[in-house]
Design a protein around this motif. Structure first.
Motif: not given
Length: 542
Positions: A280-288, A411-413, A481-486
């Motif tokens: 799932e997590r299609t929105e996160a995949f689009a950002q990735f 929040p900023p981009p 290398l960053f881990h984006l919050w979710h």
């Protein structure tokens, strides 16, 4: 007839004998002709057109003999010199070894000075003189202070422990534990066997015997390291029946820099297979994929992408996003693997690693909520080597942007959130999911443990496998290398241990201590602001 045959036989015998004598005479004359002349005026081999006598060759032989005797004498002299130097070095090593066995371990630098080379002692003293041991240094601000760690026989207290550890810990690392044991033993050796210039009085036990300290008399110690000079130790001992404390200062000076190796690493043709397990997590995949397009397709261009998708829900959306990005960028180096089963990260990475059928390749195990830079991809290539090294970078994990940027309308981009600040995120030193390693090493070690189900745990098992093996594990924070919050969800199906880990991770990811404190005391802060506003209004009315 018999008489005539006998005569013929006799003649034949004499004829053969005459031929033999003739041949012998010819051979004798030939030898005489070829033999060297013995008189002084005879011609001997030498330069064409010149005659050399016996005296010349005798002189030549004598000259060669003298030359070899001189050479042999020189070699004997060099051998003797090398033997002497070897003996001196052996004596030095033996004296240093005896000092180590004696318990001083090279730290009691003021005693037995004659046992060490003078140049080495001068260097050690210079390191001690340069360090902040006997006199304080002028420090421009509080940020220049090098803090101490304090320790007892059982625990170590460190100032820079991060948020994920306790403020006290046992020295579980072997090198740290061995270091502290060695230092305490050295301190006891100094106290129990003092030098003449040690500032301490001789004390006797109540029975009149010499007072001997042991490790149970150690009270506390402090240590700190100046990275260009060495490590300073302050040790305190006390007998239960005595009032005075014993204080010992030790210093472990660092030696000069030594080259281990120098090499050229060519990473221009090194391809990275980025493997992403997903459900799932299609929105996160689009950002990735937006980050993947900007960094991998447009900048790096040496990447293969493998997406392992679990389940049917959202599969068509993920395929659409993947095909849209790759078609518009004319990128075809990707593999899509679909698994109609429950999500399991270790299972997905195992499948993704085995889906590659082109031989050896460097793999980057990545999650869909990871943001990486082109510089990180190069770090991945430089710090992993087949059969030698695996790379475990520490990710900088971003806090909840709704809390971090609460004073803004929104929040900023994402690109503007990628900053290394205390209130924006933290080093995720408890996470081992992002790693760079070669396919052959991953398969040799056995991959992920398929017994681990659900969230977490599988990456720790793999990390421990490498720690127990022969490969070098590079573990370090990396800026790219960053881990984006979710938002995290800890489901009830997890085991108690996994659920505890999930809750801890969830708590760590929300905000910094200061931001969380503001949320906890929000009502108190609002009440204070309300009182201040009321007081201001009253003063304005007056």
């Amino acid at each position: 007839m018999p008489r005539r045959g006998l005569i013929l036989q006799t003649r034949t015998h004499w004829l053969l004998l005459g031929l033999a004598l003739l041949c012998s005479l010819v051979l004798f004359m030939y030898l005489l002709e070829c033999a060297p002349q013995t008189d002084g005026n005879a011609s001997l081999p030498g330069v064409i057109g010149e005659n050399y006598g016996k005296e010349y060759y005798q002189a030549l032989l004598q000259e060669q003999e003298e030359h070899y005797q001189t050479r042999a004498t020189s070699l004997k002299r060099q051998i003797a010199q090398l033997k002497q130097e070897l003996q001196e070095m052996s004596e030095r090593m033996r004296s240093l070894q005896e000092r180590k066995i004696g318990g001083v371990n090279g730290i009691g630098y003021q005693g037995n000075k004659e046992q060490a080379p003078s140049d080495l002692l001068e260097f050690l003293h210079s390191q001690i003189d340069k360090a902040e041991v006997n006199i304080g240094a002028k420090i421009p601000s509080e940020y220049g202070v090098i803090p101490f760690e304090s320790f007892t026989l059982m625990k170590v207290f460190q100032l820079e422990m991060g948020l994920t550890r306790h403020p006290e810990e046992k020295p579980v690392r072997k090198d740290k534990r061995d270091e502290l044991v060695e230092v305490i033993e050295a301190g006891l050796e100094v106290i129990n066997n003092p030098d003449e210039d040690d500032e301490q009085e001789d004390e006797d036990s109540p029975l009149g015997e010499k007072l001997i300290f042991n490790e149970n008399d150690f009270i506390e110690g402090y240590c700190r390291t100046e990275r260009d000079k060495g490590t300073q130790y302050e040790l305190f001992f006390k007998k239960a029946d005595l009032m005075a404390h014993r204080h010992v200062t030790l210093f472990r000076p660092f030696g000069p820099l030594m080259k281990v190796k120098s090499e050229v690493i060519d990473i221009t043709s090194s391809v990275i297979n980025i493997i992403v397990p997903l459900a799932e997590r299609t929105e996160a995949f689009a950002q990735f994929m937006q980050n993947f397009r900007d960094v991998c397709i447009h900048q790096d261009k040496r990447i293969h992408l493998t997406v392992v998708y679990f389940g049917k829900e959202g599969l068509s959306k993920v395929k659409s996003i993947l095909e849209s990005v790759t078609s518009e960028s004319n990128f075809h180096n990707y593999t899509m693997v679909s698994l109609n089963e429950e999500f399991n990260r270790g299972r997905g990475l195992n499948v993704g690693a085995r889906a590659w059928d082109k031989g050896e390749v460097l793999m980057f195990f990545c999650d869909v909520d990871i943001y990486f830079s082109a510089e990180f991809l190069n770090s991945c290539r430089l710090n992993a080597e087949p059969g030698k090294k695996v790379f475990y970078p520490v990710v900088f994990s971003l806090y909840n942007p709704a809390i971090v940027y609460a004073n803004q309308d929104e929040p900023p981009p994402v690109e503007q959130q990628l900053v290394h600040k205390k209130d924006s995120g933290f080093w995720r030193d408890f996470g081992f999911g992002m790693t760079c390693q070669y396919r052959s090493d991953f398969l040799t070690i056995g991959g992920f443990d398929m017994e681990v189900k659900g969230w977490g745990g599988e990456d720790v098992h793999l990390y421990r496998k490498y720690l127990h093996g022969d490969l070098i594990v590079i573990r370090t924070p990396v800026p790219g290398l960053f881990h984006l919050w979710h938002e995290k969800r800890c489901v009830d199906e997890l085991t108690p241990e996994q659920y505890r880990m999930c809750i801890q991770s969830k708590a760590m990811n929300e905000a910094s201590h200061s931001h969380l404190g503001m949320l906890v005391f929000r009502e108190e802060i609002e009440m204070h602001l309300h009182k201040q506003a009321y007081r201001t209004n009253r003063e304005a009315v007056r």
